[in-house]
Design an enzyme around this catalytic site. Structure first.
Site, PDB file in Angstrom:
ATOM      1  N   GLU A   7      -2.023   5.480  -5.170  1.00  0.00           N
ATOM      2  CA  GLU A   7      -1.569   4.600  -4.080  1.00  0.00           C
ATOM      3  C   GLU A   7      -0.469   3.640  -4.512  1.00  0.00           C
ATOM      4  OE1 GLU A   7      -4.749   3.654  -1.515  1.00  0.00           O
ATOM      5  OE2 GLU A   7      -3.987   1.664  -1.053  1.00  0.00           O
ATOM      6  N   TYR A 323      -3.753  -7.517 -11.599  1.00  0.00           N
ATOM      7  CA  TYR A 323      -3.535  -7.132 -10.199  1.00  0.00           C
ATOM      8  C   TYR A 323      -4.162  -8.159  -9.257  1.00  0.00           C
ATOM      9  CZ  TYR A 323      -3.160  -3.988  -6.211  1.00  0.00           C
ATOM     10  OH  TYR A 323      -2.846  -3.439  -5.010  1.00  0.00           O
TER      11      TYR A 323
END
Length: 800
Positions: A7, A323
């Site tokens: 993704e 992240y």
DNA sequence: GCAAGGTC
């Protein structure tokens, strides 16, 4: 070649690192980063998408014909219009196609959730469009760790068409409802404003219920009936230390009761310590950050959630934090906490804290309530030099790094003290907190009150009483939402996702539905909610989301189909529009008066009409104008590139209405609208009393424009437009001299000496004066005022 | 000129 599609880029890289025999090679296909490696004697390529690479929209043919221009009449058609899928990330699609042609097998490794299935299904469709026979598998993993990835790749599955359909259903319904209701509100408003491209008034499944939360809170506050009460505060003193204390009766219901206490204390100068109680409490260290808790903590440090995410994203991209879009609040066992600490050791401000933690030996990090395994909680990944970055970026990094260290630190131990006093029979008490063991508080100082230290006190001791005062107070309604609190409320109600909530809130600000922080609704925001709750209640409630979730589960489990669910939703919307379209006039009227109300900044001092913030297309700038125009021509300048908010208070100095000015990267400031107000930059200078050439008796004074440039203006500026330019540098000295043209003469003191000028740039004697009299007498001033850029140069060069 | 959802 085997192609792995994930993704996002970071996932593609990490998967390549895990699967590769040896080190993967970072390459580019067109502009897309990819990772090539060898495994099982074969060539592999790992590519990361950018989330959704396709987007939904209505067909272009539809737009071109009847719907290109929004109009109320075609909304019922739009309700049933087909929804197309169009390319969104053309670069990525091109790269994907190029690799897919060469692939013998494709493995879809997008996130293990509904949107991930949809993103993967879209990618699969693109792959198959260029390579119809290639086998496409799906792997599902809940953490990008060696074990999970190896397991997932050993158990290759296929795309769940049902789950992807569920995702498409969400897309369809969001687009159809969002576009139809948005166009309706926008068009209804436009029928009354007659501005062909006015503001868009948006609505949506997530933003509208979020806005309603804000409105509901505001209404609750307005309905609140405050109760009066009184408090009595006193103070004692010991060894020069002042001890603030409160009366043991926290709230007096009547003013008389509080008065009675004050009266009883009259003349008292000493009190007795009647008791000292000490209690120790431990405060646990905070838990690891996920997206929501980071945004909440940063919000208390003055960062709007959208800003926090922007900064976190850039820190992540440059390798300083992990992240930033995670739900997880538990460090996975695979995370090397010691290695991270050693990295942080390089930051001088952290060295001591890191050493304290490392000396503890075994690390037992705190754990938050949410444990997912997609990504670790947000933590630092590099040592950032405070000197090398923007202060704001460092501030956020510092929060994240300190939070990380705090989660590995000991609890803090606080000793609370309560001392009770008696003064002529009146009981008082004081509280103090002392940190006995700092623990995590040594490294993490956020969100903590300052310690109130009490001097040592013993029971029976007599201390000086400094007196007491009473204060009238009122009970308060529930507070307005801060951006951080609103994010948390949205999460509770299932509105939006960790990756979208901050954007949704920012959208409400951008649409001018809300302003300020804590968040306050505008009239526009209130009216949109008002109009929709009556006839389109569904889109104003979080229920629309929870019902949609249930329907998507049904689709994912093959108990319902996308067609029936979307079809049903269209019918519901059609019913809503049947009611809304006929009352568009009324809704438009309501919206118009609401936007007018929001534009009000005060009352015109000349005609008594409302003053409105208006936009001049000619100068492409905002200004304040009287709503009585053209009968009343009062206008005030406003600074460019700024937003403005109305203020109820008039200027305390000159009585003119004021506005709050918000400029990018600048602190909000209050600005008086009057260009000659002494609150403006620079001193107030009277050039000539009753000296305005119109003869109406106005004074000529130095004024300052919205951008801070000075000029001379008549004090009767609401009626008289007389103004003269002035040079922008140098002190102004007034004189009693009058130029032969009739205008006053002033002396401007520049660094290079004084020079006399006639303030009228149109003075007919200007050229003669310059030629005849001393150098630099008149002309430079004229130039100075009329042409700003040349003015400084000319005045500088021409000074006598 | 619309939404919400991904990610840059």
């Amino acid at each position: 070649m085997r192609l792995v599609v994930s993704e996002k880029n970071i996932a593609a890289r990490r998967i390549a690192e895990i699967l590769a025999v040896g080190k993967p090679k970072a390459e580019k296909v067109y502009t897309t980063p990819v990772y090539t490696f060898r495994r099982d004697g074969e060539d592999w390529v790992s590519i990361g998408l950018k989330g959704h690479i396709m987007e939904v929209d209505f067909p272009e043919t539809f737009e071109d014909t009847e719907l290109k221009k929004w109009n109320l009449g075609s909304l019922s058609t739009l309700v049933r219009a087909p929804v197309l899928k169009l390319p969104k990330e053309r670069g990525i699609i091109q790269s994907l196609k190029s690799l897919a042609k060469k692939a013998e097998e494709v493995i879809i490794a997008t996130d293990y959730d509904r949107e991930g299935e949809l993103i993967g299904s879209d990618a699969r469709d693109i792959v198959v469009s260029v390579n119809p026979d290639v086998p496409v598998f799906r792997v599902r993993f809940s953490a990008i760790t060696k074990g999970e990835i190896e397991r997932a790749f050993a158990e290759q599955d296929v795309i769940s068409e049902e789950l992807a359909q569920a995702g498409e259903t969400r897309q369809d319904i969001d687009l159809i409802w969002g576009a139809v209701v948005t166009r309706y509100l926008t068009l209804a408003h436009q029928t009354k404003t007659r501005r062909p491209f006015g503001d868009v008034l948006s609505a949506g499944r997530v933003q509208t219920p979020t806005l309603k939360l804000i409105i509901d809170r505001e209404k609750e506050r307005e309905a609140f009936d405050p109760e009066d009460y009184w408090v009595v505060k006193g103070a004692f003193e010991k060894d020069g230390d002042r001890i603030p204390a409160s009366h043991a009766t926290e709230r007096f219901k009547s003013e008389e009761a509080a008065h009675a206490v004050i009266a009883a204390l009259e003349g008292a100068s000493e009190g007795t310590v009647t008791g000292v109680k000490r209690t120790k409490r431990t405060v646990k260290p905070p838990v690891p950050f996920n997206t929501t808790s980071l945004m909440a903590a940063a919000a208390s440090e003055g960062f709007a959630p959208a800003k926090t995410m922007r900064l976190a994203e850039s820190l992540y991209m440059s390798g300083y934090v992990s992240y930033p879009r995670v739900d997880n609040t538990v460090y996975p066992p695979s995370l090397d906490l010691v290695a991270i600490l050693k990295t942080l050791d390089a930051v001088p401000a952290y060295h001591e804290h890191v050493q304290v933690i490392l000396r503890k030996g075994a690390l037992t990090p705190t754990r938050g309530p949410k444990e997912t395994t997609d990504h670790p909680p947000i933590h630092p990944t590099g040592a950032l030099d405070p000197e090398s970055v923007d202060a704001q970026v460092y501030k956020l990094y510092n929060l994240i790094a300190r939070r990380f260290m705090a989660t590995l630190s000991d609890a803090a131990v606080i000793e609370g003290t309560r001392a009770d006093f008696d003064v002529t029979g009146q009981p008082f008490y004081a509280r103090g907190d002392v940190v006995v063991k700092a623990g995590f508080r040594a490294v993490y100082h956020y969100g903590l009150k300052k310690d109130e230290v009490l001097p040592p006190l013993a029971e029976g001791e007599r201390v000086a009483f400094l007196g007491a005062e009473m204060e009238a107070k009122q009970t308060q309604p529930s507070a307005r939402y801060s951006q951080g609190k609103l994010i948390q409320e949205m999460e509770k109600l299932g509105l939006g996702t960790k990756a979208t909530r901050h954007d949704i809130i920012q959208g409400l600000y951008d649409r001018r539905y809300v302003h300020d922080d804590p968040i306050e609704p505008t009239c526009k925001g209130r009216t949109v909610i008002e109009a929709l709750t009556t006839y389109a209640d569904r889109i104003t409630s979080p229920d629309m989301t929870s019902e949609l979730e249930a329907e998507m589960d049904a689709i994912a489990n093959a108990r319902a189909s996308r067609e029936t669910v979307v079809g049903h939703s269209r019918e519901l919307l059609a019913g809503v529009m049947d009611k809304l379209v006929p009352i568009a006039e009324e809704v438009g009227e309501l919206l118009k008066s609401a936007t007018d109300e929001d534009a009000k900044v005060g009352v015109c001092p000349k005609s008594g009409h409302d003053l409105l913030i208006k936009f001049s297309p000619k100068t492409r700038s905002s200004f304040v104008g009287c709503s009585g125009y053209p009968e009343c021509d009062v206008t005030y300048p406003l600074p460019k590139n700024a937003k403005y908010a109305a203020l109820a208070e008039l200027c305390p100095v000159c009585g003119t209405p004021q506005v709050k000015v918000l400029q990018f990267k600048k602190k909000p400031r209050v600005m008086c609208l009057s260009p000659i107000c002494p609150t403006k930059k620079g001193p107030e200078i009277l050039i000539r009393a009753a000296g305005c050439p119109t003869g109406d008796g106005g004074d000529l004074r130095v004024a300052y424009s919205a951008v801070g440039n000075r000029y001379v203006r008549c004090t009767n500026y609401e009626n008289c437009k007389t103004s003269y330019p002035l040079p922008q540098s140098g002190d102004i000295e007034t004189t009693d001299d009058t130029c032969e043209c009739g205008a006053p003469i002033v002396i401007v003191h520049t660094k290079k000496g004084p020079w006399r000028i006639c303030i009228d740039p149109a003075c007919p004697l200007k050229s003669a004066a310059t030629k005849g009299a001393k150098k630099g007498k008149g002309k430079p001033a004229a130039k100075a005022g009329t042409k700003k850029k040349t003015s400084t140069k000319r005045t500088g060069g021409k000074k006598a």
